[in-house]
Every structure is written in structure tokens, then in C-alpha cells.
Design a protein around this motif. Structure first.
Motif, mmCIF file in Angstrom:
data_model
loop_
_atom_site.group_PDB
_atom_site.id
_atom_site.type_symbol
_atom_site.label_atom_id
_atom_site.label_comp_id
_atom_site.label_asym_id
_atom_site.label_seq_id
_atom_site.Cartn_x
_atom_site.Cartn_y
_atom_site.Cartn_z
ATOM 1 N N MET A 193 53.507 -19.595 -86.439
ATOM 2 C CA MET A 193 54.741 -19.358 -85.697
ATOM 3 C C MET A 193 55.160 -17.889 -85.776
ATOM 4 S SD MET A 193 57.121 -20.381 -83.759
ATOM 5 C CE MET A 193 56.951 -22.173 -83.785
ATOM 6 N N ILE A 194 55.112 -17.284 -86.965
ATOM 7 C CA ILE A 194 55.551 -15.882 -87.046
ATOM 8 C C ILE A 194 54.558 -14.968 -86.336
ATOM 9 C CG2 ILE A 194 56.807 -16.280 -89.185
ATOM 10 C CD1 ILE A 194 54.649 -14.641 -90.610
ATOM 11 N N ALA A 195 53.284 -15.367 -86.267
ATOM 12 C CA ALA A 195 52.326 -14.588 -85.483
ATOM 13 C C ALA A 195 52.673 -14.658 -84.007
ATOM 14 C CB ALA A 195 50.916 -15.106 -85.717
ATOM 15 N N ALA A 196 53.095 -15.847 -83.566
ATOM 16 C CA ALA A 196 53.489 -16.016 -82.165
ATOM 17 C C ALA A 196 54.746 -15.218 -81.844
ATOM 18 C CB ALA A 196 53.717 -17.493 -81.871
ATOM 19 N N LEU A 197 55.587 -14.956 -82.863
ATOM 20 C CA LEU A 197 56.816 -14.190 -82.651
ATOM 21 C C LEU A 197 56.586 -12.683 -82.717
ATOM 22 C CD1 LEU A 197 59.306 -16.367 -84.747
ATOM 23 C CD2 LEU A 197 59.146 -16.203 -82.250
ATOM 24 N N GLY A 198 55.344 -12.268 -82.905
ATOM 25 C CA GLY A 198 55.024 -10.850 -82.844
ATOM 26 C C GLY A 198 54.830 -10.166 -84.172
ATOM 27 N N VAL A 199 54.870 -10.890 -85.288
ATOM 28 C CA VAL A 199 54.642 -10.284 -86.598
ATOM 29 C C VAL A 199 53.146 -10.074 -86.782
ATOM 30 C CG1 VAL A 199 54.860 -10.605 -89.085
ATOM 31 C CG2 VAL A 199 56.713 -11.323 -87.561
ATOM 32 N N ASP A 200 52.765 -8.874 -87.220
ATOM 33 C CA ASP A 200 51.355 -8.569 -87.469
ATOM 34 C C ASP A 200 50.943 -9.222 -88.786
ATOM 35 O OD1 ASP A 200 48.870 -7.445 -88.074
ATOM 36 O OD2 ASP A 200 49.359 -5.578 -87.037
ATOM 37 N N ILE A 201 50.243 -10.346 -88.693
ATOM 38 C CA ILE A 201 49.865 -11.097 -89.878
ATOM 39 C C ILE A 201 48.933 -10.296 -90.782
ATOM 40 C CG2 ILE A 201 48.561 -13.112 -90.672
ATOM 41 C CD1 ILE A 201 51.278 -13.843 -89.827
ATOM 42 N N SER A 202 48.029 -9.540 -90.185
ATOM 43 C CA SER A 202 47.075 -8.764 -90.976
ATOM 44 C C SER A 202 47.791 -7.757 -91.877
ATOM 45 C CB SER A 202 46.089 -8.035 -90.057
ATOM 46 O OG SER A 202 45.300 -8.946 -89.332
ATOM 47 N N LYS A 203 48.762 -7.041 -91.310
ATOM 48 C CA LYS A 203 49.518 -6.070 -92.107
ATOM 49 C C LYS A 203 50.358 -6.770 -93.171
ATOM 50 C CE LYS A 203 49.820 -2.426 -88.598
ATOM 51 N NZ LYS A 203 50.740 -1.613 -87.749
ATOM 52 N N LEU A 204 50.935 -7.926 -92.813
ATOM 53 C CA LEU A 204 51.739 -8.670 -93.779
ATOM 54 C C LEU A 204 50.880 -9.116 -94.954
ATOM 55 C CD1 LEU A 204 54.468 -10.025 -94.478
ATOM 56 C CD2 LEU A 204 53.641 -12.053 -93.259
ATOM 57 N N TYR A 205 49.695 -9.623 -94.683
ATOM 58 C CA TYR A 205 48.804 -10.070 -95.748
ATOM 59 C C TYR A 205 48.374 -8.906 -96.645
ATOM 60 C CZ TYR A 205 48.195 -14.789 -93.828
ATOM 61 O OH TYR A 205 48.385 -16.077 -93.407
ATOM 62 N N THR A 206 48.075 -7.767 -96.016
ATOM 63 C CA THR A 206 47.689 -6.586 -96.807
ATOM 64 C C THR A 206 48.841 -6.146 -97.706
ATOM 65 O OG1 THR A 206 46.201 -5.848 -95.044
ATOM 66 C CG2 THR A 206 46.829 -4.219 -96.691
ATOM 67 N N LEU A 207 50.067 -6.173 -97.171
ATOM 68 C CA LEU A 207 51.244 -5.802 -97.954
ATOM 69 C C LEU A 207 51.430 -6.747 -99.137
ATOM 70 C CD1 LEU A 207 53.897 -4.225 -98.393
ATOM 71 C CD2 LEU A 207 54.989 -5.824 -96.806
ATOM 72 N N VAL A 208 51.331 -8.046 -98.891
ATOM 73 C CA VAL A 208 51.523 -9.022 -99.961
ATOM 74 C C VAL A 208 50.452 -8.858 -101.032
ATOM 75 C CG1 VAL A 208 51.482 -11.485 -100.514
ATOM 76 C CG2 VAL A 208 52.741 -10.679 -98.524
ATOM 77 N N PHE A 209 49.214 -8.667 -100.611
ATOM 78 C CA PHE A 209 48.124 -8.520 -101.584
ATOM 79 C C PHE A 209 48.305 -7.239 -102.401
ATOM 80 C CE2 PHE A 209 43.901 -8.238 -103.293
ATOM 81 C CZ PHE A 209 43.486 -9.559 -103.395
ATOM 82 N N ALA A 210 48.693 -6.146 -101.744
ATOM 83 C CA ALA A 210 48.921 -4.890 -102.457
ATOM 84 C C ALA A 210 50.094 -5.017 -103.434
ATOM 85 C CB ALA A 210 49.177 -3.759 -101.467
ATOM 86 N N LEU A 211 51.147 -5.734 -103.028
ATOM 87 C CA LEU A 211 52.287 -5.947 -103.915
ATOM 88 C C LEU A 211 51.874 -6.741 -105.147
ATOM 89 C CD1 LEU A 211 55.321 -5.851 -104.564
ATOM 90 C CD2 LEU A 211 55.613 -7.877 -103.109
ATOM 91 N N GLY A 212 51.121 -7.829 -104.938
ATOM 92 C CA GLY A 212 50.640 -8.608 -106.070
ATOM 93 C C GLY A 212 49.750 -7.797 -106.979
ATOM 94 N N ALA A 213 48.886 -6.959 -106.384
ATOM 95 C CA ALA A 213 47.999 -6.109 -107.188
ATOM 96 C C ALA A 213 48.797 -5.089 -107.997
ATOM 97 C CB ALA A 213 46.999 -5.401 -106.270
ATOM 98 N N ALA A 214 49.840 -4.520 -107.384
ATOM 99 C CA ALA A 214 50.668 -3.536 -108.094
ATOM 100 C C ALA A 214 51.368 -4.164 -109.294
ATOM 101 C CB ALA A 214 51.696 -2.942 -107.129
ATOM 102 N N LEU A 215 51.874 -5.391 -109.135
ATOM 103 C CA LEU A 215 52.522 -6.073 -110.254
ATOM 104 C C LEU A 215 51.529 -6.334 -111.379
ATOM 105 C CD1 LEU A 215 54.741 -8.646 -108.319
ATOM 106 C CD2 LEU A 215 55.509 -6.601 -109.529
ATOM 107 N N ALA A 216 50.315 -6.758 -111.020
ATOM 108 C CA ALA A 216 49.291 -6.982 -112.043
ATOM 109 C C ALA A 216 48.924 -5.675 -112.740
ATOM 110 C CB ALA A 216 48.051 -7.613 -111.408
ATOM 111 N N GLY A 217 48.778 -4.593 -111.966
ATOM 112 C CA GLY A 217 48.458 -3.305 -112.565
ATOM 113 C C GLY A 217 49.548 -2.803 -113.485
ATOM 114 N N LEU A 218 50.801 -3.015 -113.104
ATOM 115 C CA LEU A 218 51.921 -2.627 -113.972
ATOM 116 C C LEU A 218 51.880 -3.401 -115.283
ATOM 117 C CD1 LEU A 218 54.605 -1.126 -114.450
ATOM 118 C CD2 LEU A 218 55.759 -3.011 -113.278
ATOM 119 N N ALA A 219 51.626 -4.692 -115.207
ATOM 120 C CA ALA A 219 51.531 -5.498 -116.426
ATOM 121 C C ALA A 219 50.416 -4.992 -117.322
ATOM 122 C CB ALA A 219 51.297 -6.967 -116.066
#
Length: 306
Positions: A180-206
Motif C-alpha cells: 500500500m505505501i508503495a502504491a502511495l508513492g513511497v520509495d520502498i527501496s530507499k526505505l529499506y536501505t534506511l531501516v537496514f542502515a539504522l539497524g546496523a548503526a545501532l549494532a555498531g554503536l553497541a
């Protein structure tokens, strides 16, 4: 057993718990939004620790080391998502497990090639070294208190990001209905990259924060990854609140169980045998906790009911 020892162990459990939260928060975000089982998340923890140790050795600045851990882990996470992970979303979980396990081997050997097989050491900054006196005359390491404070601050910041920002709205929407959010114009690829990078940053900080109280070495992330999976199963997959509560429960159970269970069994058994039985149960305590939670609530404490 003195009250001072109990308070010290509770603080140790809280410190362990908030560090587990940094690992588990990224892991539960990635699984909740992308539906991806990422066994390589522990390798990003290791990458952050090595990046921090290398920068601290070169500059002597602990703040720069933490910044490097965040930046390097996030960048590596984004590259891994674009190059490898993006090809796994449409596959089943077995393919994801095999691919991300292969990433563990690549990261381990790559890190060994760059830094060698010997552990590195990250010094606690002078401003946070030594003990601090708490109410009641309790002496407790200042750095461990700082870790608790940083973990709690990150937890609040992550909650605000997910619940109060437009990016957070998209992340939550992507977790519930990505088509649904892809149909509303959200770039899913960029969103996934952002989420993965955020998770990686939290792990790296730990990894960087914990690296100052233990050696930084190849393979250090895998034991923590197992505990992070336990945390998100207890808290509920995809729930940041669940990851936090689960991490604190696991941290306290692991720390206090190692102290109380041997002493408890010594009261009912011969001391040597009681200590051995209690220590054995203490090593299983978090898994017993996980089993009890799943029997009571199969989706975890804060997971959505089926």
C-alpha cells in the motif's frame, strides 16, 4: 548476600540489558519491516567495535571513535542491503539464513585479514574512568552508568523517531502494508536501505560501547546475536517497546540468575553440588524465561496477536 551486591548486580543487569536493546532494536526493525532474518547483524556489531578501536588508536579520541563506529556500521549496512540483501526479500527464510550466514564468514575473514587474529583494546576515556559513589556508599564504575544512560537516551530517541516523525510513520506503515505505501508513492527501496542502515548503526554503536569493557575480537558479535534473537522473541517481533522490555528482562535474568541460583540451591543440597546445579540452571535461565513467555503469549509480550 549483602544489599550492596544485589544493587550492583541489578545495575550490571540494566547495563547488559540496554546494550542488548541496541542490538535487538535494529534486528526487530529489520525483521518487522522487511521480513528478513539477518544472521549477519552480529557482524555489524563487530564492525562497529573494530572501527571504534582503530579510530581511537589513531586519534586517542573516544567520541570520534563512537562516531566512526556509527558511520562505518551504517555505511557497511547500507552497502550490504543494496548489494546482497535486496535480492533476498522475495526468497524464503531458508535462503535468507544461508545468505546472511555466508556474510558472517565474509565479515569474519575480512576483519581478520585487515586487523589480524589478535584482540584489540579500546580504552575507557579518562572522563568516565574510575568508580562513582552512589547513595548508600555503593562504589560503581562510572563508565557502566554512562552506558545505561546512553542506552536509555537511544531508546527514547528511537521511540520518538518511530512514533513522532514522518520517517517513523513510513517505517510503521511499511511494517503493516508495504504494498500500500508503495502504491502511495513511497520509495520502498530507499526505505529499506534506511531501516537496514539504522539497524546496523545501532549494532555498531553497541559494539563500540561494549568494546571498552571487553576485548574487540573476530566473532564477538555472534553470542550477542543469539541473545538479541531471544530478546525479540520475548518482546514480540517488530516491537521497539518489546525489544526494550525484553532486553531488560534478559539482562536482569542473566545477571541475577548467575548470583542467586547457586546460592539458592546450596541451601537445599550439598554446597558443591548445589553450586553446580544452580550454575547450570543460571546458564539456561533466559531460555526458560523465553519458553515461559511463549507458553503464556506465543507472539511475545508486545507482539500482535494472531
Amino acid at each position: 548476600m549483602s544489599g550492596i551486591l544485589i544493587i550492583e548486580q541489578v545495575l550490571n543487569g540494566l547495563q547488559f540489558g540496554v546494550m542488548l536493546f541496541l542490538m535487538a532494536a535494529g534486528l526487530t526493525l529489520i525483521f518487522g519491516v522487511m521480513g528478513l532474518i539477518n544472521l549477519a547483524h552480529g557482524s555489524l556489531y563487530m564492525v562497529g567495535a573494530f572501527a571504534a578501536a582503530a579510530v581511537a588508536a589513531a586519534t586517542g579520541n573516544f567520541v570520534l571513535a563512537l562516531g566512526a563506529a556509527l558511520a562505518v556500521a551504517a555505511a557497511v549496512g547500507a552497502i550490504v542491503e543494496v548489494v546482497v540483501i535486496r535480492r533476498l526479500y522475495a526468497t524464503d527464510h531458508l535462503d535468507q539464513v544461508l545468505a546472511t550466514f555466508a556474510l558472517i564468514l565474509i565479515f569474519s575473514e575480512g576483519t581478520r585479514y585487515l586487523f589480524g587474529s589478535f584482540p584489540l583494546y579500546l580504552d575507557i576515556p579518562d572522563a568516565l574512568s574510575g568508580p562513582v559513589t552512589l547513595p548508600g556508599g555503593i562504589q560503581y564504575p562510572l563508565y557502566r552508568l554512562a552506558l545505561i544512560g546512553v542506552g536509555l537516551a537511544v531508546a527514547v530517541g528511537l521511540w520518538l523517531l518511530i512514533e513522532r516523525t514522518r520517517v517513523g510513520i513510513r517505517i510503521r506503515a511499511g511494517e503493516n502494508d508495504r504494498e500500500m505505501i508503495a502504491a502511495l508513492g513511497v520509495d520502498i527501496s530507499k526505505l529499506y536501505t534506511l531501516v537496514f542502515a539504522l539497524g546496523a548503526a545501532l549494532a555498531g554503536l553497541a559494539g563500540a560501547l561494549v568494546g571498552a569493557i571487553q576485548s574487540v575480537q573476530v566473532g564477538m558479535g555472534e553470542p550477542v546475536l543469539i541473545l538479541a534473537f531471544v530478546v525479540i522473541v520475548i518482546g514480540g517481533i517488530g516491537s521497539i517497546r518489546g525489544a526494550f522490555v525484553g532486553a531488560i528482562l534478559v539482562g536482569l535474568t542473566d545477571t541475577l540468575g548467575g548470583i542467586f541460583l547457586p546460592e539458592l540451591f546450596k541451601l537445599f543440597m550439598e554446597p558443591a553440588a548445589g553450586t553446580q546445579v544452580g550454575a547450570s540452571l543460571a546458564s539456561m535461565a533466559i531460555y526458560i524465561l523465553m519458553s515461559a513467555v511463549l507458553v503464556w503469549r506465543p507472539t511475545g509480550l508486545f507482539g500482535a496477536r494472531a
